[in-house]
Design a protein around this motif. Structure first.
Motif, PDB file in Angstrom:
ATOM      1  N   THR A  44       2.309   5.779  13.902  1.00  0.00           N
ATOM      2  CA  THR A  44       2.327   5.578  12.457  1.00  0.00           C
ATOM      3  C   THR A  44       3.026   4.301  12.014  1.00  0.00           C
ATOM      4  O   THR A  44       2.915   3.919  10.851  1.00  0.00           O
ATOM      5  CB  THR A  44       3.010   6.769  11.760  1.00  0.00           C
ATOM      6  N   VAL A  45       3.756   3.657  12.917  1.00  0.00           N
ATOM      7  CA  VAL A  45       4.475   2.442  12.521  1.00  0.00           C
ATOM      8  C   VAL A  45       4.092   1.226  13.361  1.00  0.00           C
ATOM      9  O   VAL A  45       3.824   0.145  12.821  1.00  0.00           O
ATOM     10  CB  VAL A  45       6.008   2.638  12.553  1.00  0.00           C
ATOM     11  N   ALA A  46       4.050   1.391  14.686  1.00  0.00           N
ATOM     12  CA  ALA A  46       3.743   0.244  15.543  1.00  0.00           C
ATOM     13  C   ALA A  46       2.259  -0.116  15.490  1.00  0.00           C
ATOM     14  O   ALA A  46       1.904  -1.290  15.380  1.00  0.00           O
ATOM     15  CB  ALA A  46       4.173   0.523  16.980  1.00  0.00           C
ATOM     16  N   LEU A  47       1.395   0.885  15.573  1.00  0.00           N
ATOM     17  CA  LEU A  47      -0.036   0.586  15.591  1.00  0.00           C
ATOM     18  C   LEU A  47      -0.526  -0.123  14.328  1.00  0.00           C
ATOM     19  O   LEU A  47      -1.300  -1.088  14.432  1.00  0.00           O
ATOM     20  CB  LEU A  47      -0.848   1.854  15.860  1.00  0.00           C
ATOM     21  N   PRO A  48      -0.101   0.290  13.113  1.00  0.00           N
ATOM     22  CA  PRO A  48      -0.533  -0.479  11.938  1.00  0.00           C
ATOM     23  C   PRO A  48      -0.115  -1.956  12.000  1.00  0.00           C
ATOM     24  O   PRO A  48      -0.861  -2.828  11.546  1.00  0.00           O
ATOM     25  CB  PRO A  48       0.165   0.236  10.776  1.00  0.00           C
ATOM     26  N   VAL A  49       1.052  -2.231  12.564  1.00  0.00           N
ATOM     27  CA  VAL A  49       1.505  -3.625  12.692  1.00  0.00           C
ATOM     28  C   VAL A  49       0.599  -4.372  13.656  1.00  0.00           C
ATOM     29  O   VAL A  49       0.153  -5.496  13.384  1.00  0.00           O
ATOM     30  CB  VAL A  49       2.975  -3.678  13.167  1.00  0.00           C
ATOM     31  N   TYR A  50       0.300  -3.765  14.802  1.00  0.00           N
ATOM     32  CA  TYR A  50      -0.572  -4.410  15.789  1.00  0.00           C
ATOM     33  C   TYR A  50      -1.960  -4.676  15.209  1.00  0.00           C
ATOM     34  O   TYR A  50      -2.553  -5.744  15.414  1.00  0.00           O
ATOM     35  CB  TYR A  50      -0.691  -3.545  17.041  1.00  0.00           C
ATOM     36  N   GLY A  56      -5.899  -9.894  11.292  1.00  0.00           N
ATOM     37  CA  GLY A  56      -5.609 -10.948  10.319  1.00  0.00           C
ATOM     38  C   GLY A  56      -5.297 -10.458   8.918  1.00  0.00           C
ATOM     39  O   GLY A  56      -5.378 -11.236   7.957  1.00  0.00           O
ATOM     40  N   PHE A  57      -4.901  -9.190   8.764  1.00  0.00           N
ATOM     41  CA  PHE A  57      -4.642  -8.655   7.427  1.00  0.00           C
ATOM     42  C   PHE A  57      -3.412  -9.296   6.786  1.00  0.00           C
ATOM     43  O   PHE A  57      -3.373  -9.506   5.574  1.00  0.00           O
ATOM     44  CB  PHE A  57      -4.473  -7.134   7.475  1.00  0.00           C
ATOM     45  N   TYR A  58      -2.377  -9.593   7.579  1.00  0.00           N
ATOM     46  CA  TYR A  58      -1.203 -10.265   7.019  1.00  0.00           C
ATOM     47  C   TYR A  58      -1.577 -11.678   6.569  1.00  0.00           C
ATOM     48  O   TYR A  58      -1.184 -12.131   5.481  1.00  0.00           O
ATOM     49  CB  TYR A  58      -0.078 -10.357   8.057  1.00  0.00           C
ATOM     50  N   LYS A  59      -2.321 -12.366   7.405  1.00  0.00           N
ATOM     51  CA  LYS A  59      -2.724 -13.744   7.089  1.00  0.00           C
ATOM     52  C   LYS A  59      -3.560 -13.790   5.820  1.00  0.00           C
ATOM     53  O   LYS A  59      -3.394 -14.682   4.977  1.00  0.00           O
ATOM     54  CB  LYS A  59      -3.505 -14.342   8.262  1.00  0.00           C
ATOM     55  N   GLU A  60      -4.442 -12.800   5.655  1.00  0.00           N
ATOM     56  CA  GLU A  60      -5.264 -12.725   4.437  1.00  0.00           C
ATOM     57  C   GLU A  60      -4.397 -12.632   3.193  1.00  0.00           C
ATOM     58  O   GLU A  60      -4.767 -13.139   2.131  1.00  0.00           O
ATOM     59  CB  GLU A  60      -6.175 -11.494   4.493  1.00  0.00           C
ATOM     60  N   ALA A 246      -1.844  -5.089   3.085  1.00  0.00           N
ATOM     61  CA  ALA A 246      -2.219  -5.301   4.488  1.00  0.00           C
ATOM     62  C   ALA A 246      -1.951  -4.043   5.310  1.00  0.00           C
ATOM     63  O   ALA A 246      -2.763  -3.658   6.170  1.00  0.00           O
ATOM     64  CB  ALA A 246      -1.447  -6.489   5.060  1.00  0.00           C
ATOM     65  N   HIS A 247      -0.828  -3.396   5.040  1.00  0.00           N
ATOM     66  CA  HIS A 247      -0.468  -2.195   5.798  1.00  0.00           C
ATOM     67  C   HIS A 247      -1.483  -1.079   5.546  1.00  0.00           C
ATOM     68  O   HIS A 247      -1.908  -0.395   6.497  1.00  0.00           O
ATOM     69  CB  HIS A 247       0.937  -1.730   5.388  1.00  0.00           C
ATOM     70  N   GLN A 248      -1.881  -0.903   4.293  1.00  0.00           N
ATOM     71  CA  GLN A 248      -2.855   0.144   3.989  1.00  0.00           C
ATOM     72  C   GLN A 248      -4.191  -0.141   4.665  1.00  0.00           C
ATOM     73  O   GLN A 248      -4.837   0.776   5.202  1.00  0.00           O
ATOM     74  CB  GLN A 248      -3.049   0.279   2.481  1.00  0.00           C
ATOM     75  N   LYS A 249      -4.622  -1.408   4.657  1.00  0.00           N
ATOM     76  CA  LYS A 249      -5.869  -1.771   5.328  1.00  0.00           C
ATOM     77  C   LYS A 249      -5.790  -1.445   6.812  1.00  0.00           C
ATOM     78  O   LYS A 249      -6.754  -0.975   7.416  1.00  0.00           O
ATOM     79  CB  LYS A 249      -6.169  -3.266   5.129  1.00  0.00           C
TER      80      LYS A 249
END
Length: 330
Positions: A44-50, A56-60, A246-249
């Protein structure tokens, strides 16, 4: 004189164009966020970050996110309170409540999970096969005040409600120590979090006895939260909003595409489990559990925090309104 004037105007025009270019570059420069994550493996925490990094969700969102993996709890809180990090993921509700009561600049910005995602297991040859068989048995949790402790107390109540002898809660610490404790008879029932121990379940060495959603009292309680440094959120609210978009995506992507997400997870977290065991993790989660809002069971969490001495006294409505701010969510 005319040439001189033309030269001045040319210089002014050049300076103006450089200013426009400089301003555009500054606007496009990614906003940096240091993120504390309580484990490099947890679903629930590491996989969304990966996933957010990989897709590229953060970059977007115009973000540069530096994920720092911690031991969670107090370590997460200390990093965010000090300003070394701006956002903390998947932190126990109690730890954030305690920091807030002490005057720390923290805001709960989202829920991480509602209900319990841990599971309880027995050895493959155990005679314990259903909830009723727990009567009088020893059942493990990590440590006092933890979410696994709350879950075990709820299991005890469920067994008592059936008119049976309640199980005995036993604190055995983390996952490896719990497994050792079950094998050596210190407890009849151990606890784990997917994907850990699922390879042993697949081999028949262990058997899942109780899954999180079967613990009825916790299904309407947000167990862990995402929180932010309040000062950072006040100065850069758009950066916080961009992060949670980005996290929700990422959460939606991993729940909708388990095969692709499992491959990302195995590679990024360097998982040693077989892919078949990793994919079993998705059997333990439902998308509504991972919704960022609403925060549910607030008063229950506060009451339990007082009971376990994380809070000196219950928070009032005005304090709760200051602590929980869901305006950053999509």
């Amino acid at each position: 004189m005319k040439i001189h004037r033309l030269g001045i105007w040319a210089l002014l025009a050049l300076a103006a164009s450089l200013l426009v270019v400089s301003s555009s570059w500054a606007a496009a420069a990614p906003r940096k966020i240091v993120l504390v994550v309580p484990h490099r493996v947890f679903f629930t925490v590491a996989l969304p970050v990966y996933v957010a990094q990989e897709k590229g969700f953060y970059k977007e969102g115009g973000l540069e996110v530096d994920a720092v993996f911690t031991k969670g709890g107090g370590e997460n809180v200390q990093a965010v309170v000090s300003g070394d990090a701006q956002i903390g993921l998947g932190t126990g509700f109690f730890a954030v409540l305690s920091a807030f009561e002490k005057g720390a600049p923290v805001k709960i910005a989202a829920g991480e999970i509602t209900g319990m995602d841990a599971f309880w297991y027995v050895l493959g040859n155990s005679s314990i096969r259903r909830l009723e068989d727990l009567a009088g048995k020893k059942i493990a949790f990590s440590r006092a005040g933890s979410s696994s402790h709350m879950a075990v107390l709820a299991i005890v109540d469920q067994v008592k409600a059936k008119g049976l002898q309640p199980p005995e809660p036993v604190s055995l610490g983390g996952l490896p120590d719990t497994f050792t404790g079950v094998r050596t008879g210190q407890a009849d029932v151990g606890w784990s979090v997917p994907p850990f121990m699922l390879d042993r379940v697949e081999k028949g060495e262990l058997r899942v006895l109780v899954r999180g959603p079967e613990i009825e009292a916790l299904n309407a309680i947000t167990m862990r939260v995402h929180f932010v440094n309040a000062d950072f959120a006040a100065k850069q609210p758009e950066a916080v909003r961009a992060f949670f978009r980005a996290h929700q995506k990422a959460v939606e992507f991993m729940m909708d595409r388990p095969q692709e997400s499992a491959k990302i997870w195995i590679r990024k977290a360097e998982l040693k489990f077989p892919e078949s065991a990793v994919l079993k993790t998705w059997e333990f989660y439902r998308k509504p559990q991972l919704a960022l809002k609403p925060i549910r069971g607030i008063q229950t969490n506060i009451d339990e925090a007082v009971k376990f001495k994380f809070l000196k006294e219950p928070l009032g409505k005005a304090q709760i309104d200051r602590l929980i701010d869901l305006s950053f969510l999509p």
